[in-house]
Design a protein around this motif. Structure first.
Motif, PDB file in Angstrom:
ATOM      1  N   ALA A  26     -26.952  23.008 -46.640  1.00 58.86           N
ATOM      2  CA  ALA A  26     -25.678  23.717 -46.757  1.00 58.86           C
ATOM      3  C   ALA A  26     -25.881  25.211 -46.518  1.00 58.86           C
ATOM      4  O   ALA A  26     -25.080  25.874 -45.864  1.00 58.86           O
ATOM      5  N   ALA A  27     -26.966  25.730 -47.044  1.00 59.84           N
ATOM      6  CA  ALA A  27     -27.202  27.176 -46.958  1.00 59.84           C
ATOM      7  C   ALA A  27     -27.642  27.588 -45.557  1.00 59.84           C
ATOM      8  O   ALA A  27     -27.143  28.563 -44.988  1.00 59.84           O
ATOM      9  N   VAL A  28     -28.567  26.845 -44.997  1.00 61.15           N
ATOM     10  CA  VAL A  28     -29.106  27.213 -43.691  1.00 61.15           C
ATOM     11  C   VAL A  28     -28.135  26.773 -42.606  1.00 61.15           C
ATOM     12  O   VAL A  28     -27.814  25.599 -42.506  1.00 61.15           O
ATOM     13  N   GLY A  29     -27.660  27.738 -41.830  1.00 64.87           N
ATOM     14  CA  GLY A  29     -26.681  27.378 -40.811  1.00 64.87           C
ATOM     15  C   GLY A  29     -26.531  28.489 -39.791  1.00 64.87           C
ATOM     16  O   GLY A  29     -27.453  29.284 -39.573  1.00 64.87           O
ATOM     17  N   LEU A  30     -25.342  28.550 -39.210  1.00 63.81           N
ATOM     18  CA  LEU A  30     -25.079  29.584 -38.208  1.00 63.81           C
ATOM     19  C   LEU A  30     -25.308  30.969 -38.811  1.00 63.81           C
ATOM     20  O   LEU A  30     -25.676  31.906 -38.119  1.00 63.81           O
ATOM     21  N   GLY A  31     -25.088  31.082 -40.110  1.00 67.71           N
ATOM     22  CA  GLY A  31     -25.288  32.358 -40.786  1.00 67.71           C
ATOM     23  C   GLY A  31     -26.721  32.857 -40.680  1.00 67.71           C
ATOM     24  O   GLY A  31     -26.966  34.058 -40.560  1.00 67.71           O
ATOM     25  N   ASN A  32     -27.673  31.939 -40.707  1.00 65.11           N
ATOM     26  CA  ASN A  32     -29.083  32.342 -40.640  1.00 65.11           C
ATOM     27  C   ASN A  32     -29.512  32.640 -39.212  1.00 65.11           C
ATOM     28  O   ASN A  32     -30.287  33.553 -38.967  1.00 65.11           O
ATOM     29  N   PHE A 114     -13.087  27.600 -38.633  1.00 66.94           N
ATOM     30  CA  PHE A 114     -13.667  28.377 -37.521  1.00 66.94           C
ATOM     31  C   PHE A 114     -15.136  28.033 -37.283  1.00 66.94           C
ATOM     32  O   PHE A 114     -15.639  28.168 -36.169  1.00 66.94           O
ATOM     33  N   TYR A 115     -15.798  27.574 -38.331  1.00 67.12           N
ATOM     34  CA  TYR A 115     -17.220  27.227 -38.199  1.00 67.12           C
ATOM     35  C   TYR A 115     -17.385  26.124 -37.157  1.00 67.12           C
ATOM     36  O   TYR A 115     -18.309  26.136 -36.342  1.00 67.12           O
ATOM     37  N   SER A 116     -16.472  25.177 -37.181  1.00 72.60           N
ATOM     38  CA  SER A 116     -16.535  24.055 -36.247  1.00 72.60           C
ATOM     39  C   SER A 116     -16.313  24.529 -34.805  1.00 72.60           C
ATOM     40  O   SER A 116     -16.869  23.955 -33.872  1.00 72.60           O
ATOM     41  N   PHE A 248     -23.943  36.357 -49.424  1.00 68.89           N
ATOM     42  CA  PHE A 248     -22.993  35.375 -49.963  1.00 68.89           C
ATOM     43  C   PHE A 248     -22.741  34.246 -48.972  1.00 68.89           C
ATOM     44  O   PHE A 248     -22.807  33.072 -49.307  1.00 68.89           O
ATOM     45  N   PHE A 249     -22.425  34.652 -47.740  1.00 64.80           N
ATOM     46  CA  PHE A 249     -22.098  33.642 -46.727  1.00 64.80           C
ATOM     47  C   PHE A 249     -23.295  32.738 -46.478  1.00 64.80           C
ATOM     48  O   PHE A 249     -23.185  31.519 -46.429  1.00 64.80           O
ATOM     49  N   SER A 250     -24.443  33.352 -46.332  1.00 65.78           N
ATOM     50  CA  SER A 250     -25.623  32.590 -45.956  1.00 65.78           C
ATOM     51  C   SER A 250     -26.054  31.629 -47.059  1.00 65.78           C
ATOM     52  O   SER A 250     -26.519  30.521 -46.792  1.00 65.78           O
ATOM     53  N   LEU A 251     -25.895  32.040 -48.307  1.00 70.17           N
ATOM     54  CA  LEU A 251     -26.292  31.159 -49.415  1.00 70.17           C
ATOM     55  C   LEU A 251     -25.197  30.145 -49.751  1.00 70.17           C
ATOM     56  O   LEU A 251     -25.345  29.354 -50.674  1.00 70.17           O
ATOM     57  N   SER A 252     -24.106  30.174 -49.006  1.00 69.56           N
ATOM     58  CA  SER A 252     -22.952  29.285 -49.262  1.00 69.56           C
ATOM     59  C   SER A 252     -22.329  29.541 -50.620  1.00 69.56           C
ATOM     60  O   SER A 252     -21.807  28.624 -51.256  1.00 69.56           O
ATOM     61  N   LEU A 253     -22.367  30.785 -51.074  1.00 73.04           N
ATOM     62  CA  LEU A 253     -21.748  31.120 -52.353  1.00 73.04           C
ATOM     63  C   LEU A 253     -20.244  31.293 -52.162  1.00 73.04           C
ATOM     64  O   LEU A 253     -19.779  31.596 -51.070  1.00 73.04           O
ATOM     65  N   GLY A 254     -19.512  31.101 -53.228  1.00 70.24           N
ATOM     66  CA  GLY A 254     -18.071  31.375 -53.178  1.00 70.24           C
ATOM     67  C   GLY A 254     -17.288  30.396 -52.348  1.00 70.24           C
ATOM     68  O   GLY A 254     -16.135  30.642 -51.996  1.00 70.24           O
ATOM     69  N   SER A 255     -17.882  29.269 -51.993  1.00 67.04           N
ATOM     70  CA  SER A 255     -17.137  28.355 -51.131  1.00 67.04           C
ATOM     71  C   SER A 255     -17.299  26.892 -51.534  1.00 67.04           C
ATOM     72  O   SER A 255     -17.347  26.027 -50.674  1.00 67.04           O
ATOM     73  N   ALA A 256     -17.348  26.644 -52.795  1.00 67.69           N
ATOM     74  CA  ALA A 256     -17.263  25.299 -53.388  1.00 67.69           C
ATOM     75  C   ALA A 256     -18.449  24.376 -53.100  1.00 67.69           C
ATOM     76  O   ALA A 256     -18.647  23.382 -53.790  1.00 67.69           O
TER      77      ALA A 256
END
Ligand code: PFF
Length: 478
Positions: A26-32, A114-116, A248-256
């Motif tokens: 969940a954490a590792v994604g486009l953000g990283n 938008f991620y999709s 925050f975004f990268s760790l998937s915080l604040g998004s359930a």
């Protein structure tokens, strides 16, 4: 005799490793791989990286534990709203604290939309590089560079070609959303866990292989200097703000995602060390992604500050000039695809768990409902690159004056919703939740517990409050 309650209770992670894979997925994604190198590149490298790592260690990591803990403590509720409300009630507080869980669910829903679309761009390059590999293999030259016989302009133009074709963008977006939906419909153990335990190891193998390749074929030393030598003059207050938002975004915080995934964790798993591993793995991947991308960018003499086009335009050009570039290119885009998929799964799971409990739906219909709605908003994001390229949905708000549809949704979620939810839950956990309940659930004791609680109660609210303030009113920074 399996009632629906029993099914829900059984449908959790099969082991701690399974949870770790899913949460790291969940954490590792486009953000990283897409955002972090872009931001580091634009903000002068080392100093940004340093600030980022400090933000993760002091705020991100404690908040990961906070969210996972609230999920598991949530009395058998799988969804973020029910979990937080339940912990509040058991602490003798109002169930209204669940509102912060609701902000998280809504944020996840919009991020998914938008991620999709962006993951669809990745798929576009998976197909382009796949075709390229096929042609060099058929020509008997599998170790050929990428896109031989095409000019540099043709290769960088691939992105423009995609952007100017709404049909293609929407088709790729639907393909990606459909795969995400299919996995979430299979359930926690049968879908999400299985996907993570296959995709994450594959992801790590590719990451290490391409990094080693870049170390030999690229300018590794230059990349190390760039990423690890802090040049504080390049560091603006805005960049500090950006680093915390990115954490925050990268760790998937604040998004359930973490609350929901936390609710499926068996009681025997100790959360403190697990949360630390999730944050460390996510940050390690971001740094490795930098060490994978920048040697290749520097070797080709390209600009590290190219912005969002870095991986979609600069890297394919670099692969054109490298031995084995065709294969490496395909491996690279597959790697991003795997990372994006495990993240989008978590983005869909949070709102799905909420829809299941709020509307009393079974998993299938709930997941379809969320995915179809997010898909529709994603279509608007895709059209924002062509037919609706003049649309500025937040034109009334100075920060987002010139921002297209996709970036506006990204901006509102990242700059407003994630920090707001994080702020609320930090205050709740640090000040309002029952201390003994929190301590028992955290698996921490003694000084470690006091340190963690201090960071959550004091540092996180102040720092996150500042992100909110300066993110929305950058004028305050002068
Ligand atoms: N952390 C993901 C990334 O870095 O790409 C994005 C993300 C996933 C954000 C899940 C929020 C979330 F709930």
């Amino acid at each position: 005799m399996v009632g629906s309650g029993a099914v829900a209770a059984n449908d959790g992670w099969s082991s701690r490793t399974a949870f770790l894979m899913a949460a790291i997925g969940a954490a590792v994604g486009l953000g990283n791989i897409w955002r972090f190198p872009t931001l580091a590149g634009e903000n002068g490298g080392g100093a940004f990286v340093l600030v980022y790592v400090v933000c993760v260690a002091l705020i991100g990591m404690p908040m990961v534990l906070t969210e996972v803990l609230l999920g598991r403590a949530g009395g058998g509720h799988a969804d973020a709203v029910g979990s937080v409300a339940d912990v509040a009630e058991r602490s003798g507080r109002s169930r209204k604290w669940g509102a912060f869980g609701l902000i998280e669910v809504i944020a996840a829903f919009f991020i998914l939309s938008f991620y999709s679309v962006v993951a669809g761009w990745v798929l576009n390059y998976v197909f382009l590089s796949g075709g390229d590999v096929l042609s060099v293999v058929l020509a008997g030259n599998p170790l050929s560079p990428a896109f031989v016989g095409q000019s540099q302009a043709e290769v960088t133009g691939m992105m423009g070609t995609l952007f100017s074709s709404p049909g293609r963008m929407i088709a790729l977006h639907s393909l990606f959303m459909a795969v995400t939906l299919g996995i979430v419909m299979l359930g926690v153990g049968g879908g999400i866990e299985k996907a993570a335990t296959w995709l994450m190891p594959a992801f790590f193998v590719l990451l290490v292989l391409i990094t080693i390749y870049g170390a030999f074929a690229g300018s590794f030393a230059e990349a190390v200097v760039f990423l690890f030598t802090p040049n504080f003059s390049a560091l603006t207050p805005l960049a500090v703000n950006e680093a915390l938002g990115q954490a925050f975004f990268s760790l998937s915080l604040g998004s359930a995602a973490l609350i929901t995934y936390g609710s499926y964790v068996p009681a025997r798993v100790s959360l403190g060390s697990t949360a630390a591993m999730i944050a460390a793995a996510d940050t390690g991947v971001a740094l490795l992604a930098g060490l994978m991308i920048f040697p290749i960018v520097f070797a080709a003499g390209l600009d590290p500050a190219a912005g969002p086009a870095l991986i979609f335009q600069s890297l394919p050009v670099a692969f054109q000039g490298m031995p084995g570039g065709a294969l490496v290119g395909l491996a690279f885009f597959l790697l991003i695809f795997f990372a994006a998929l495990t993240s989008s799964i978590s983005l869909l799971e949070g709102p799905t768990a909420f829809a299941m409990s709020a509307f009393k739906l079974r998993r299938g219909p709930a997941a379809i409902l969320v995915a179809v709605l997010a898909f529709a908003i994603g279509i608007a994001c895709a059209l924002g690159y062509n037919v609706w390229s003049d649309v500025r949905p937040l034109a009334f708000w100075s920060v987002f004056e010139n921002t297209n549809i996709l970036d506006s949704i990204d901006g509102v979620t990242g700059k407003l919703m994630l920090p707001l939810a994080g702020l609320g839950l930090a205050v709740f956990t640090g000040w309002r939740a029952d201390r003994r309940l929190v301590e028992a659930e955290s698996g921490l004791s003694g000084a470690t517990f006091v340190l963690w609680r201090g960071l959550v109660a004091w540092l996180a609210p102040v720092a996150v409050g500042l992100i909110l303030l300066f993110g929305l009113f950058p004028g305050l920074l002068g």
